[in-house]
Design an enzyme around this catalytic site. Structure first.
Site, PDB file in Angstrom:
ATOM      1  N   ASP A 419       1.013  -1.056  -0.073  1.00 52.18           N
ATOM      2  CA  ASP A 419       0.021  -0.055   0.200  1.00 52.18           C
ATOM      3  C   ASP A 419       1.018   1.244   0.093  1.00 52.18           C
ATOM      4  O   ASP A 419       1.541   1.503   0.923  1.00 52.18           O
ATOM      5  CB  ASP A 419      -0.837  -0.063   1.307  1.00 52.18           C
ATOM      6  CG  ASP A 419      -1.855   0.963   1.399  1.00 52.18           C
ATOM      7  OD1 ASP A 419      -1.724   2.110   0.645  1.00 52.18           O
ATOM      8  OD2 ASP A 419      -2.759   1.051   2.187  1.00 52.18           O
ATOM      9  N   HIS A 420       1.016   1.566  -1.297  1.00 50.95           N
ATOM     10  CA  HIS A 420       2.054   3.059  -1.440  1.00 50.95           C
ATOM     11  C   HIS A 420       1.615   4.095  -0.416  1.00 50.95           C
ATOM     12  O   HIS A 420       2.371   5.018  -0.080  1.00 50.95           O
ATOM     13  CB  HIS A 420       2.035   3.501  -2.826  1.00 50.95           C
ATOM     14  CG  HIS A 420       3.228   3.925  -3.192  1.00 50.95           C
ATOM     15  ND1 HIS A 420       4.081   4.804  -2.246  1.00 50.95           N
ATOM     16  CD2 HIS A 420       3.971   3.887  -4.436  1.00 50.95           C
ATOM     17  CE1 HIS A 420       5.222   4.912  -2.889  1.00 50.95           C
ATOM     18  NE2 HIS A 420       5.077   4.666  -4.428  1.00 50.95           N
ATOM     19  N   ARG A 421       0.371   4.268   0.261  1.00 46.17           N
ATOM     20  CA  ARG A 421       0.194   5.403   1.157  1.00 46.17           C
ATOM     21  C   ARG A 421       1.079   5.251   2.349  1.00 46.17           C
ATOM     22  O   ARG A 421       1.528   6.221   3.105  1.00 46.17           O
ATOM     23  CB  ARG A 421      -1.422   5.275   1.567  1.00 46.17           C
ATOM     24  CG  ARG A 421      -2.139   5.472   0.315  1.00 46.17           C
ATOM     25  CD  ARG A 421      -3.614   5.616   0.796  1.00 46.17           C
ATOM     26  NE  ARG A 421      -3.840   3.955   1.340  1.00 46.17           N
ATOM     27  CZ  ARG A 421      -5.291   3.462   1.643  1.00 46.17           C
ATOM     28  NH1 ARG A 421      -6.173   4.393   1.857  1.00 46.17           N
ATOM     29  NH2 ARG A 421      -5.155   2.402   2.077  1.00 46.17           N
TER      30      ARG A 421
END
Length: 447
Positions: A419-421
């Site tokens: 999850d690149h967040r």
């Protein structure tokens, strides 16, 4: 006053279930904690316990009924000292709160020649079943119908009461204790729930069927598991910005250590007490990598980064009609043999649909291994609240270069979806490098 028994929410995400079996009949007396029914969810078959005392006055939803919504009226109890017949009639008024689902069709069920006329509405002797209350943050508070009614009459807030019933459910005696002690704060208006995100829709069924010749296909209705899988994966891909990192891991040292450990396994009743698989060692390696790179052991929320203290590793298990992800809790603290035996038990019960919700819900990461199917490499979809998932390919002989010479090695490709967040590329690469170190130097998993 009649006590309504409603379809319980057996997990925070449950919206409906199938009422598989009643374990009581009308006229039976029950007390809190008695198992009264079996409910099939999209993942498992679970027992339902009574949370109030009384006599079963009426069973509203018959066994075998599919798609019963959470909080739908399923039965009516007569309270202590109450006439059962009167309670049964009073329960009819609440039955209108949720439309009665159709019983599951069987081969013996003949289609009706014509729809039956609608019954005249019964007098409203009991209030409609109300939805489960929520606290100020919109989270569901699990409570019995009687407890909700008593709390409403007393003007107290259920979120301020600690439940003593099954799975922390607030029951009658908890409300009575709160009323006598004056500990519960006055009930306030619940906070407005945020509007759900709008998800894009695909082609309609009519649009799809127009592309094919009539008679060239059959329609197979989606079951609850498939609907849940579809919903969660669409939500994941539409709300989580995925990022992928891949690396090759040499397995020769790991395979040698595995063979050595299995050969040294003590026996009990003529059988070894453990038999390690490559996947068991992958689980341990990922858990230790998360311990070493704690910034990757996280979950994203709109308000905070949730940093987990332990590596709870979910493992994708294929079952008829879909898959489920049982979880090895605190895997970084467990021995390889403990992980191996736990996974065998979880996998067996997963295929039998006997897992409890706490055994497959949550977790901080996951492993999806398709190597045993000969798949070389693939990328998996992150399953929230996880921020990572590791896709494991098959080990195979490949040519590698060592000291400027070509040699044959057993190599496995793994791909980390993040999850690149909350897990950036560099952090994902750091986690994967730590995983690779444990796989290629497996003695580190024993100390």
């Amino acid at each position: 006053m009649p006590i309504n028994i409603t379809m319980p929410a057996l997990s925070p995400t449950m919206e409906e279930g199938n009422l598989a079996k009643w374990l009581v009949k009308e006229g039976d007396k029950v007390k809190s904690g008695d198992v009264i029914a079996e409910i099939e969810t999209d993942k498992a078959t679970m027992e339902v316990e009574a949370v109030d005392e009384g006599t079963v006055a009426k069973i509203v939803v018959p066994a075998g009924t599919e798609g019963v919504k959470v909080n739908a009226l399923i039965a009516v109890l007569a309270a202590e000292g109450e006439d059962v017949a009167t309670a049964a009639k009073g329960g009819n008024g609440a039955a209108g709160a949720v439309p009665a689902p159709k019983p599951k069709e069987t081969a013996e069920t003949a289609p009706a020649a014509a729809p039956a006329p609608a019954a005249a509405p019964a007098p409203q002797a009991a209030a409609p079943a109300s939805p489960a209350p929520a606290d100020g943050e919109g989270k569901r508070i699990f409570s019995s119908p009687l407890a909700r009614r008593l709390a409403k009459e007393a003007g107290i807030d259920l979120s301020a009461i600690a439940g003593s019933g099954p799975h922390g459910r607030v029951v009658k005696k908890d409300v009575e204790t709160a009323v006598s002690g004056g500990a519960a704060k006055p009930a306030g208006a619940p906070a407005a729930a945020p509007a759900p995100a709008t998800l894009a829709k695909g082609m309609s069924e009519d649009a799809v069927l127009k592309l094919f010749e009539p008679g060239s296909y059959e329609l197979v209705p989606h079951d609850g598991m498939r609907k849940t899988i579809a919903k969660r994966l669409v939500e994941s891909k539409q709300t989580i910005p995925h990022f992928y990192v891949s690396v090759d891991c040499e397995l020769d040292a790991l395979m040698a250590l595995r063979a050595q450990l299995n050969a040294a396994a003590p026996e009990k009743d003529g059988k070894p007490v453990y038999k390690l698989s490559v996947n068991d060692m992958v689980i341990k390696a990922l858990a230790l990598a998360l311990r070493d790179v704690p910034d990757a052991n996280v979950s994203w929320t709109d308000q905070n980064m949730v940093k987990h203290k332990h590596a709870d590793v979910g493992v994708a298990v294929s079952i008829p009609g879909g898959l489920i992800t049982p979880i090895v809790r605190q895997a970084e603290l467990k021995s390889l043999s403990a992980i191996s035996n736990e996974m065998k038990d979880l996998g067996k019960r997963a295929k039998e649909r006997k897992l409890k919700p706490e055994e497959y819900q949550g977790g901080t990461t996951a492993v999806s291994n398709m190597g045993m199917m000969g798949v070389k490499d693939f990328a998996a979809v992150v399953n929230p609240p996880h921020a990572t998932i590791l896709a494991v390919g098959a080990g195979e002989d490949r040519v590698v270069v060592r000291n400027k010479e070509m040699v044959i090695a057993n190599v496995m490709t793994v791909t980390l979806s993040t999850d690149h967040r909350c897990v950036d590329g560099a952090l994902g690469a750091e986690l994967l490098a730590a995983f690779k170190r444990y796989i290629e130097n497996p003695m580190g998993m024993l100390v």
